[in-house]
Design an enzyme around this catalytic site. Structure first.
Site, PDB file in Angstrom:
ATOM      1  N   GLU A   1      23.233  70.081  18.348  1.00 19.66           N
ATOM      2  CA  GLU A   1      23.533  68.958  19.218  1.00 19.66           C
ATOM      3  C   GLU A   1      22.361  68.748  20.162  1.00 19.66           C
ATOM      4  O   GLU A   1      21.473  69.593  20.273  1.00 19.66           O
ATOM      5  CB  GLU A   1      24.814  69.195  20.030  1.00 19.66           C
ATOM      6  CG  GLU A   1      24.719  70.359  21.005  1.00 19.66           C
ATOM      7  CD  GLU A   1      26.018  70.593  21.753  1.00 19.66           C
ATOM      8  OE1 GLU A   1      27.000  69.905  21.461  1.00 19.66           O
ATOM      9  OE2 GLU A   1      26.029  71.470  22.628  1.00 19.66           O
TER      10      GLU A   1
ATOM     11  N   ASN B   1      31.806  80.659  22.954  1.00 18.25           N
ATOM     12  CA  ASN B   1      30.834  79.597  22.713  1.00 18.25           C
ATOM     13  C   ASN B   1      30.120  79.133  23.982  1.00 18.25           C
ATOM     14  O   ASN B   1      29.518  78.064  24.000  1.00 18.25           O
ATOM     15  CB  ASN B   1      31.493  78.396  22.021  1.00 18.25           C
ATOM     16  CG  ASN B   1      32.089  78.758  20.682  1.00 18.25           C
ATOM     17  OD1 ASN B   1      31.421  79.316  19.830  1.00 18.25           O
ATOM     18  ND2 ASN B   1      33.373  78.455  20.502  1.00 18.25           N
TER      19      ASN B   1
ATOM     20  N   ASN C   1      21.675  67.822  24.216  1.00 15.13           N
ATOM     21  CA  ASN C   1      22.234  67.638  25.545  1.00 15.13           C
ATOM     22  C   ASN C   1      21.310  66.724  26.335  1.00 15.13           C
ATOM     23  O   ASN C   1      20.150  67.070  26.586  1.00 15.13           O
ATOM     24  CB  ASN C   1      22.392  68.984  26.259  1.00 15.13           C
ATOM     25  CG  ASN C   1      23.473  69.824  25.627  1.00 15.13           C
ATOM     26  OD1 ASN C   1      24.565  69.343  25.353  1.00 15.13           O
ATOM     27  ND2 ASN C   1      23.177  71.096  25.368  1.00 15.13           N
TER      28      ASN C   1
ATOM     29  N   GLU D   1      19.519  71.560  20.496  1.00 16.00           N
ATOM     30  CA  GLU D   1      20.013  72.892  20.161  1.00 16.00           C
ATOM     31  C   GLU D   1      20.060  73.080  18.643  1.00 16.00           C
ATOM     32  O   GLU D   1      20.469  72.175  17.912  1.00 16.00           O
ATOM     33  CB  GLU D   1      21.396  73.114  20.762  1.00 16.00           C
ATOM     34  CG  GLU D   1      21.395  73.004  22.282  1.00 16.00           C
ATOM     35  CD  GLU D   1      22.721  73.417  22.895  1.00 16.00           C
ATOM     36  OE1 GLU D   1      23.696  73.598  22.141  1.00 16.00           O
ATOM     37  OE2 GLU D   1      22.776  73.560  24.128  1.00 16.00           O
TER      38      GLU D   1
END
Length: 789
Positions: free
Chosen positions: A408, A355, A410, A395
Site C-alpha cells: 500500500e 499488524n 500511505n 510499503e
C-alpha cells in the site's frame, strides 16, 4: 490571471445585476462553455502559482501561520519544525487535551470539541472554523485522523475537487466564467478557484459552498498531496490497479470489493489459503485479518468490516494472497509539484503485533544495493503515476528470496519517519512545507545518503504480557525521557501528569537511537530503554528491550511473525540467567539493607533528649523470594559498597544509593546496570525494573521470614467461571444471555479498545449465569463481564 479568481462578494454582485441567483448564473456559464470553448483552450487553461528560487535558507518565504490538525507527539513534532522555520502555529484540541504539551507549544490553540475523536479531531466543521478564526495559511494533518481524508483536503485544495475525466469540464467552466465576468472579477486570494464555487453551486451544496468560500478567504493550503493522490492511494483496490499499471510488483488477489461473507469465502478459496482480508480505505493495521480457513474468513470479514467502518467510515474490504513469513520493508518517497520525485531509502518494519509496527530501523540489514534501488525506483514510478507532491511511503512485502510486492501507499507523514531523517539528514516536515508552498525539491537522487544506522521503538501504554500489548490507561505520575544519553531522540507529546485515555492511541513516545552502525544504534537503544522512567501506566519497555537483544533480531533473521515465533506462548518477560538472577538478588539485598540503614538514621542525634541506641548489625541474614523460589543471602556494607553472598556466590554491589532517585546506576562486580526501584513496602515486597522487566521480590530478614510462615495466605480467585475485561474499552456486542449454553472458546462479547475490536471467549463449557454489561458500556481492565455456572 486576475480574471481566474472570484470572490463571493463579486459573484453575488454579478447575480444581482443580472437579477439572477449565483447558481443560475453558474449553470448558464457552464452550458456556454461546453458549446463554445475549444478542447485545446480548455486543456491548457490552468491555475498557476509563482515560484521562488530553489534551495532553502532562513529567508525562504513559506507560511506565516500553520494549523496542526492533530494531537500528541506528531503535533509536537510538526510544531518544532515550524518554530525552526519561524512559522507561527495553531494547535487544535479536545476538551480533555486542554493542558496537553502540543497545546502549550503552539502560539495559539482552539478547542474543537469533546473527547471522542468523531466530535473533535475528526470534526471537520469545527476544524475548518478554527482555520477561519485563526487565519492560518496552511494545515499540516500529521498522521491518522484527517491526514488521508480526501474530503478534508478538498476543502483546503479546491482546485483538485474532481479528477480524471472531469478535468476538461472544470477548466472549461473556469474559462467560461472568466469570459462572462471579465472586467469585474477580482484576484483577491490564492488557493481557491472559481471552479469550487461552480461545482458546489451546480450540485446545490450551499452549506459546503459557504464553508469552502470562507476557507478560501483565509488562503488555506493542505500540506500534503493533492486529493487525486489521496483518493487513488487511499483506496487499496484502486491503488493496486494503479500500481500494476505503473509496473510495480503486486500481490495476487481479488481486485474488486468483497460484498459479503459468502463471497469472501468463495474468493478466498479461489486465491488459496492463507489470505489477507483488509479494509480498502484502511491503514495502521486496523480492519485487517489473516484467514487460514473458511471459518476464519467469515469472522475476519465481520471484524474487519466493523473496524473499517469505525476507523475510516468505509467498510469496503478486499482479499489478497497472504505471503507467509514476509518482511515488511517500506520506501520513503518525496515529490514536488514540478514532477520531481526521490526515494529516501528504506525502513525495516517487520517487528509487528496485530499488524501494527513496534520496532523500525533504517536501513534494512536484509537489502543489498541492487534490491534497494529496484524498490526505490518502483516506489518513485508509482509516486509519479499519481503526480505525488509531498512526503509519502510505499510499503512492500519482501520474501526470503528478496522478491518484493506492493502492499500500500500511505499518503502522509509516517510514524517512523525519524529513522529516515537520522540517516539522510533531511527534515521531512520541512520538506513537506516547502513542497506545499510550491518550491521544487532541493536534492537529486544522487544526493541522498545512508549515513549510519537508526532504530525506533514505539513506546506504548500497553501490557505486553497480554497478546503482546493490550491498552493500558492511567495518569503518568512520573515521567523522565533518556535524552541525556548520546545519540538519543524522543518524539513525545506528554509530560508528568498527562493522562493516557481510552479515547486516543496509547502511544507514549517514539524512542529513536542513532549510531555509526547497527551495533552502536542497538546498544544505545538498550541503554535508553533502561534509563526511561514511566510511572503510572503499564508500558511495553520490557518487550521492546527483549526484541532488540534477541539473537535472531541481532542477526537480522526477522519477519512479520517474529513475535509469535519467538514467543509462541506469549511474552513472559526477560528470562534470567543464573548470573543475572544472582545480580538481581544482590541488588535487591543491597536496596533492602540501604533502606533499613536510612530508617535508623537520626537528624542531629547529639541534641536528642531521648537516648539513641543504634543496633550494631555486621551481617544481615535475608530470605528472598523470587518467582516462587526462596533464596538466602547474607549482606554487609562498607560505605557505598555492599558485599552480598547469594546461594554461595559472593558479589560486590556499589552505588550512590540515592533511594529517592527514579534511576539507580549500580555496579555489580564490574558490570554496570541501570535499575529502577518502582516500589518498596514495609511488608518486604519490592518491585525492581531490571534488564527492562519488572520483577517482584519479597525480601525479609531471616527472623521475619520464619515468623511469616504462620501467616495465612490469601486464596486465589477461581477465574474459570468468570470473564473479565483484559483491557479498558467499549463493549461493542454481547453474544449471550443468562441461561444460554456456551462451549469453550465460543465468543461471549466483543470489546473495542483504541479502534481495535477484540473477541472475548468462554474459558470453559457451561451455562451463562449472569451478564454484567451491555452493548455501548465502557468497561475498565478487570471489570466482570459474564459469569458462568
Amino acid at each position: 490571471m486576475a480574471g481566474l479568481w472570484v470572490s463571493l462578494g463579486s459573484l453575488v454582485a454579478a447575480g444581482r445585476r443580472a437579477r439572477r441567483s449565483p447558481q443560475q448564473l453558474m449553470q448558464s456559464a457552464a452550458l456556454w462553455t461546453l458549446k463554445n470553448v475549444s478542447h485545446h483552450s480548455r486543456q491548457h487553461l490552468m491555475v498557476t502559482r509563482s515560484l521562488c528560487s530553489a534551495g532553502y535558507d532562513s529567508n525562504e518565504k513559506t507560511f506565516d501561520k500553520i494549523l496542526v490538525a492533530n494531537r500528541g507527539e506528531i503535533a509536537c513534532r510538526v510544531i518544532k519544525t515550524c518554530k525552526k522555520m519561524g512559522i507561527k502555529t495553531v494547535a487544535i484540541h479536545s476538551d480533555v487535551d486542554t493542558s496537553s504539551v502540543h497545546v502549550k507549544m503552539a502560539d495559539e490553540a482552539v478547542c474543537v470539541g469533546p473527547a471522542p475523536t468523531s466530535k473533535s479531531y475528526l470534526n471537520m466543521e469545527a476544524i475548518l472554523e478554527a482555520i477561519r478564526k485563526t487565519k492560518a495559511q496552511a494545515v499540516h494533518p500529521g498522521y491518522g485522523f484527517l491526514s488521508e481524508n480526501k474530503e478534508f483536503a478538498k476543502c483546503l485544495k479546491p482546485f483538485f475537487l474532481l479528477a480524471g475525466n472531469t478535468f476538461k469540464f472544470r477548466v472549461g467552466v473556469l474559462w467560461a466564467v472568466q469570459q462572462v465576468f471579465h472586467g469585474f472579477l477580482s484576484h483577491f486570494y490564492t488557493g481557491f478557484t472559481v471552479i469550487q464555487v461552480l461545482i458546489l453551486g451546480l450540485l446545490d451544496r450551499g452549506q459546503e459552498l459557504s464553508v469552502a468560500l470562507s476557507l478560501a478567504a483565509e488562503n488555506v493550503i493542505f500540506i500534503g498531496p493533492d486529493t487525486h493522490a489521496i483518493q487513488a492511494m487511499g483506496d487499496k483496490i484502486e491503488s493496486k490497479l494503479l500500481a500494476k499499471k505503473a509496473k510495480v510488483n503486486t500481490i495476487p488477489g481479488f481486485d474488486g470489493v468483497v460484498k459479503d461473507a459468502d463471497e469472501a469465502v468463495r474468493i478466498a478459496r479461489e486465491i488459496g489459503y492463507p489470505v489477507m482480508i483488509k479494509a480498502s480505505a484502511g491503514g495502521g493495521g486496523k480492519g485487517m485479518r489473516i484467514a487460514w480457513d473458511d471459518e476464519e474468513t467469515r469472522d475476519g470479514f465481520r471484524f474487519s468490516s466493523q473496524e473499517a467502518a469505525s476507523s475510516f467510515g468505509d467498510d469496503r474490504l478486499l482479499i489478497e494472497k497472504f505471503i507467509d513469513n514476509p518482511r515488511h520493508i517500506e520506501i520513503q518517497v518525496l515529490g514536488d509539484k514540478h514532477g520531481n520525485a526521490l526515494w529516501l531509502n528504506e525502513r525495516e518494519c517487520s517487528i509487528q503485533r496485530r499488524n501494527q509496527k513496534v520496532v523500525e530501523e533504517a536501513p534494512s540489514i536484509f537489502l543489498d544495493s541492487e534490491t534497494r534501488r529496484a524498490m526505490g525506483e518502483q516506489a518513485v514510478a508509482l509516486a509519479k503515476a499519481v503526480k505525488y507532491s509531498s512526503a509519502g511511503t510505499v510499503e512492500f512485502l519482501v520474501d526470503s528470496k528478496k522478491n518484493f510486492y506492493f502492499l500500500e501507499m500511505n499518503t502522509r507523514l509516517q510514524v517512523e519517519h525519524p529513522v529516515t531523517e537520522c540517516i539522510t539528514g533531511l527534515d521531512l516536515v520541512q520538506e513537506m512545507i516547502r513542497v506545499a508552498k510550491g518550491y521544487p525539491l532541493r536534492h537529486k537522487q544522487a544526493d541522498i545518503p545512508i549515513n549510519g544506522w537508526a532504530v525506533e521503538c514505539r513506546v506504548y501504554a500497553e501490557d505486553p504480557y497480554k497478546s503482546f500489548g493490550l491498552p493500558s490507561i492511567g495518569r503518568l505520575s512520573q515521567y523522565q525521557e533518556p535524552i541525556h544519553l548520546p545519540g538519543v531522540r524522543v518524539d513525545s507529546g506528554i509530560q508528568p501528569g498527562s493522562d493516557i485515555s481510552i479515547y486516543y492511541d496509547p502511544m507514549i513516545s517514539k524512542l529513536i537511537t542513532y549510531g555509526s552502525d547497527r551495533t552502536e544504534a542497538l546498544k544505545r537503544m538498550e541503554d535508553a530503554l533502561d534509563n526511561y522512567v514511566i510511572r503510572g501506566v503499564i508500558h511495553n519497555i520490557a518487550l521492546l528491550r527483549e526484541v532488540i537483544i534477541n539473537s535472531r533480531f541481532i542477526k537480522g533473521d526477522i519477519n512479520t511473525k517474529f513475535l509469535s515465533d519467538v514467543y509462541p506462548d506469549g511474552f513472559k518477560g526477560h528470562k534470567l540467567t543464573e548470573s543475572e538472577r544472582n545480580q538481581l538478588l544482590a541488588i535487591a539485598s543491597s536496596l533492602f539493607v540501604a533502606s533499613q540503614l536510612r530508617a535508623q538514621h537520626f537528624q542531629e542525634p547529639e541534641n536528642s533528649r531521648v537516648p539513641i541506641v543504634k543496633p550494631q548489625v555486621a551481617n544481615w541474614e535475608l530470605s528472598i523470594k523470587l518467582n516462587d523460589e526462596v533464596h538466602t543471602a547474607v549482606a554487609s556494607n562498607n560505605g557505598k559498597t555492599f558485599s552480598v553472598e547469594v546461594d554461595g556466590s559472593k558479589l560486590n554491589v556499589t552505588s550512590t544509593w540515592n533511594l529517592a532517585s527514579p534511576l539507580l546506576s549500580v555496579n555489580v562486580d564490574g558490570t554496570q546496570r541501570t535499575i529502577q526501584c518502582l516500589s518498596r513496602e514495609a511488608g518486604g515486597n519490592m518491585s525492581i525494573q531490571f534488564l527492562g522487566t519488572v520483577y517482584k521480590v519479597h525480601i525479609l530478614t531471616k527472623l521475619a521470614a520464619e515468623l511469616n510462615k504462620f501467616m495465612l495466605e490469601k486464596v486465589a480467585e477461581d477465574t474459570s467461571s468468570t470473564l473479565r475485561s483484559p483491557m479498558p474499552g467499549l463493549v461493542v456486542a454481547i453474544s449471550v444471555k443468562p441461561g444460554d449454553m456456551v462451549s469453550e472458546g465460543q465468543e461471549i462479547c466483543v470489546i473495542e479498545a483504541m479502534k481495535m475490536q477484540n473477541s472475548m471467549t468462554a474459558g470453559k463449557t457451561g451455562k451463562v449465569k449472569s451478564v454484567h454489561c451491555k452493548a455501548g458500556d465502557t468497561v475498565g481492565e478487570g471489570d466482570l463481564l459474564v459469569e458462568l455456572q
